[in-house]
Design a protein around this motif. Sequence first.
Motif, PDB file in Angstrom:
ATOM      1  N   LEU A  69       0.827  -1.207   0.000  1.00  0.00           N
ATOM      2  CA  LEU A  69       0.000   0.000   0.000  1.00  0.00           C
ATOM      3  C   LEU A  69       0.860   1.255   0.000  1.00  0.00           C
ATOM      4  N   VAL A  70       1.906   1.249   0.794  1.00  0.00           N
ATOM      5  CA  VAL A  70       2.803   2.403   0.916  1.00  0.00           C
ATOM      6  C   VAL A  70       4.133   2.067   0.264  1.00  0.00           C
ATOM      7  N   ALA A  71       4.539   2.881  -0.697  1.00  0.00           N
ATOM      8  CA  ALA A  71       5.823   2.660  -1.366  1.00  0.00           C
ATOM      9  C   ALA A  71       6.963   2.974  -0.395  1.00  0.00           C
ATOM     10  N   PRO A  72       7.985   2.137  -0.334  1.00  0.00           N
ATOM     11  CA  PRO A  72       9.117   2.389   0.569  1.00  0.00           C
ATOM     12  C   PRO A  72       9.753   3.758   0.286  1.00  0.00           C
ATOM     13  N   GLY A  73       9.975   4.525   1.326  1.00  0.00           N
ATOM     14  CA  GLY A  73      10.611   5.827   1.180  1.00  0.00           C
ATOM     15  C   GLY A  73       9.691   6.946   0.738  1.00  0.00           C
ATOM     16  N   ALA A  74       8.418   6.672   0.512  1.00  0.00           N
ATOM     17  CA  ALA A  74       7.485   7.703   0.057  1.00  0.00           C
ATOM     18  C   ALA A  74       7.186   8.680   1.186  1.00  0.00           C
ATOM     19  N   THR A  75       6.926   9.924   0.825  1.00  0.00           N
ATOM     20  CA  THR A  75       6.549  10.937   1.807  1.00  0.00           C
ATOM     21  C   THR A  75       5.255  11.612   1.360  1.00  0.00           C
ATOM     22  N   ILE A  76       4.520  12.126   2.332  1.00  0.00           N
ATOM     23  CA  ILE A  76       3.271  12.835   2.063  1.00  0.00           C
ATOM     24  C   ILE A  76       3.546  14.328   2.142  1.00  0.00           C
ATOM     25  N   GLY A  77       3.237  15.046   1.073  1.00  0.00           N
ATOM     26  CA  GLY A  77       3.483  16.479   1.051  1.00  0.00           C
ATOM     27  C   GLY A  77       2.397  17.281   1.743  1.00  0.00           C
ATOM     28  N   ALA A  78       1.171  16.780   1.748  1.00  0.00           N
ATOM     29  CA  ALA A  78       0.063  17.510   2.359  1.00  0.00           C
ATOM     30  C   ALA A  78       0.149  17.449   3.879  1.00  0.00           C
ATOM     31  N   MET A  79      -0.432  18.452   4.538  1.00  0.00           N
ATOM     32  CA  MET A  79      -0.463  18.468   5.996  1.00  0.00           C
ATOM     33  C   MET A  79      -1.343  17.341   6.519  1.00  0.00           C
ATOM     34  N   VAL A  80      -0.787  16.547   7.423  1.00  0.00           N
ATOM     35  CA  VAL A  80      -1.536  15.485   8.083  1.00  0.00           C
ATOM     36  C   VAL A  80      -1.597  15.827   9.561  1.00  0.00           C
ATOM     37  N   ARG A  81      -2.804  15.821  10.119  1.00  0.00           N
ATOM     38  CA  ARG A  81      -2.995  16.187  11.519  1.00  0.00           C
ATOM     39  C   ARG A  81      -3.367  14.950  12.333  1.00  0.00           C
ATOM     40  N   ASN A  82      -3.155  14.991  13.634  1.00  0.00           N
ATOM     41  CA  ASN A  82      -3.505  13.820  14.442  1.00  0.00           C
ATOM     42  C   ASN A  82      -5.006  13.530  14.400  1.00  0.00           C
ATOM     43  N   ILE A  83      -5.822  14.556  14.131  1.00  0.00           N
ATOM     44  CA  ILE A  83      -7.268  14.326  14.025  1.00  0.00           C
ATOM     45  C   ILE A  83      -7.630  13.608  12.731  1.00  0.00           C
ATOM     46  N   SER A 117      -4.897  20.816   0.337  1.00  0.00           N
ATOM     47  CA  SER A 117      -4.542  21.194   1.695  1.00  0.00           C
ATOM     48  C   SER A 117      -5.789  21.236   2.578  1.00  0.00           C
ATOM     49  N   PRO A 118      -5.676  20.816   3.842  1.00  0.00           N
ATOM     50  CA  PRO A 118      -6.832  20.887   4.742  1.00  0.00           C
ATOM     51  C   PRO A 118      -7.085  22.299   5.254  1.00  0.00           C
ATOM     52  N   GLY A 119      -6.244  23.247   4.873  1.00  0.00           N
ATOM     53  CA  GLY A 119      -6.396  24.607   5.379  1.00  0.00           C
ATOM     54  C   GLY A 119      -5.489  24.846   6.564  1.00  0.00           C
ATOM     55  N   GLU A 120      -5.894  25.751   7.438  1.00  0.00           N
ATOM     56  CA  GLU A 120      -5.053  26.127   8.563  1.00  0.00           C
ATOM     57  C   GLU A 120      -5.360  25.287   9.801  1.00  0.00           C
ATOM     58  N   LEU A 121      -4.302  24.867  10.475  1.00  0.00           N
ATOM     59  CA  LEU A 121      -4.424  24.101  11.708  1.00  0.00           C
ATOM     60  C   LEU A 121      -4.579  25.063  12.880  1.00  0.00           C
ATOM     61  N   LEU A 122      -5.588  24.836  13.707  1.00  0.00           N
ATOM     62  CA  LEU A 122      -5.806  25.639  14.903  1.00  0.00           C
ATOM     63  C   LEU A 122      -5.056  25.014  16.072  1.00  0.00           C
ATOM     64  N   TYR A 123      -4.226  25.830  16.719  1.00  0.00           N
ATOM     65  CA  TYR A 123      -3.477  25.376  17.902  1.00  0.00           C
ATOM     66  C   TYR A 123      -3.970  26.139  19.121  1.00  0.00           C
ATOM     67  N   ARG A 141      -1.694  27.627  11.840  1.00  0.00           N
ATOM     68  CA  ARG A 141      -0.549  27.140  11.064  1.00  0.00           C
ATOM     69  C   ARG A 141      -1.047  26.736   9.680  1.00  0.00           C
ATOM     70  N   GLY A 142      -0.681  27.513   8.663  1.00  0.00           N
ATOM     71  CA  GLY A 142      -1.070  27.202   7.302  1.00  0.00           C
ATOM     72  C   GLY A 142       0.060  26.527   6.548  1.00  0.00           C
ATOM     73  N   ASP A 143      -0.116  26.367   5.240  1.00  0.00           N
ATOM     74  CA  ASP A 143       0.923  25.734   4.431  1.00  0.00           C
ATOM     75  C   ASP A 143       2.180  26.590   4.346  1.00  0.00           C
ATOM     76  N   ARG A 144       2.018  27.913   4.468  1.00  0.00           N
ATOM     77  CA  ARG A 144       3.179  28.791   4.374  1.00  0.00           C
ATOM     78  C   ARG A 144       3.384  29.646   5.623  1.00  0.00           C
ATOM     79  N   TYR A 145       2.329  30.268   6.111  1.00  0.00           N
ATOM     80  CA  TYR A 145       2.484  31.204   7.215  1.00  0.00           C
ATOM     81  C   TYR A 145       1.905  30.647   8.514  1.00  0.00           C
ATOM     82  N   LYS A 146       2.507  31.081   9.618  1.00  0.00           N
ATOM     83  CA  LYS A 146       2.003  30.751  10.947  1.00  0.00           C
ATOM     84  C   LYS A 146       1.870  32.037  11.762  1.00  0.00           C
ATOM     85  N   TYR A 147       0.703  32.184  12.379  1.00  0.00           N
ATOM     86  CA  TYR A 147       0.452  33.336  13.247  1.00  0.00           C
ATOM     87  C   TYR A 147       0.258  32.825  14.667  1.00  0.00           C
ATOM     88  N   ILE A 148       0.990  33.417  15.627  1.00  0.00           N
ATOM     89  CA  ILE A 148       0.920  33.005  17.030  1.00  0.00           C
ATOM     90  C   ILE A 148       0.452  34.186  17.869  1.00  0.00           C
TER      91      ILE A 148
END
Length: 206
Positions: A69-83, A117-123, A141-148
């Motif tokens: 199912l998963v190719a060896p060494g493959a990476t996911i570029g999209a944001m994956v969240r624990n949810i 992209s799932p959009g911005e992650l709320l922390y 936390r977005g794909d490019r910018y993060k505001y704290i």
Amino acid sequence: RRYSETLLALDESIGRVLDYLEQSGLSQSTLVVYMGDNGFVLGEHGLIDKRHAYEESIRVPMLVWAPGLVAPGATIGAMVRNIDVAPTLLELAGVSNSQPMDGRSVLPAIRGEPMPSPGELLYEYFWEFAFPHTPTTFALRGDRYKYIFYHGVWDTNELYDLRADPHERENLIGSPSLERLATEMRDRLFDRLEATDGMRIPVRRG
């Protein structure tokens, strides 16, 4: 060094699980997800602990093992969240969920297919009596910018360009060219907090 050495037994145990799956013929029908519950700052930004909104804290390692199912060494570029983990496992098992969930399945990305992209992650982190050194902290936390945004003893909010500055060393909150972006992200942050009932800050009774 000692911190890393404590994980040796865990690594050995995971190895035993994978060996068993291979030897019992279950490897082709099993998906193993290896991850932690949080990151940890070990001196980065001059800080320790896990309660900050910096990348070292909010990002966690996530490895997926599934031969065929998963190719060896493959990476996911999209944001994956624990949810996203639970919806992914449910889809993989062919189980429909009758309850609303905040996350989404990332099974297409695991298969190597593109995903938006799932959009911005709320922390959200609320100040704790036992850990007074970190104030209540909110972030987007977005794909490019993060505001704290800090509520409490730290009086300077933060804005980072994660593409140009992945280690978050240059706070752009005072940059005139990004003033509008900072304002827009702050507004979206508080819109999310209001929509999710995050505006009520818990207070410890003295």
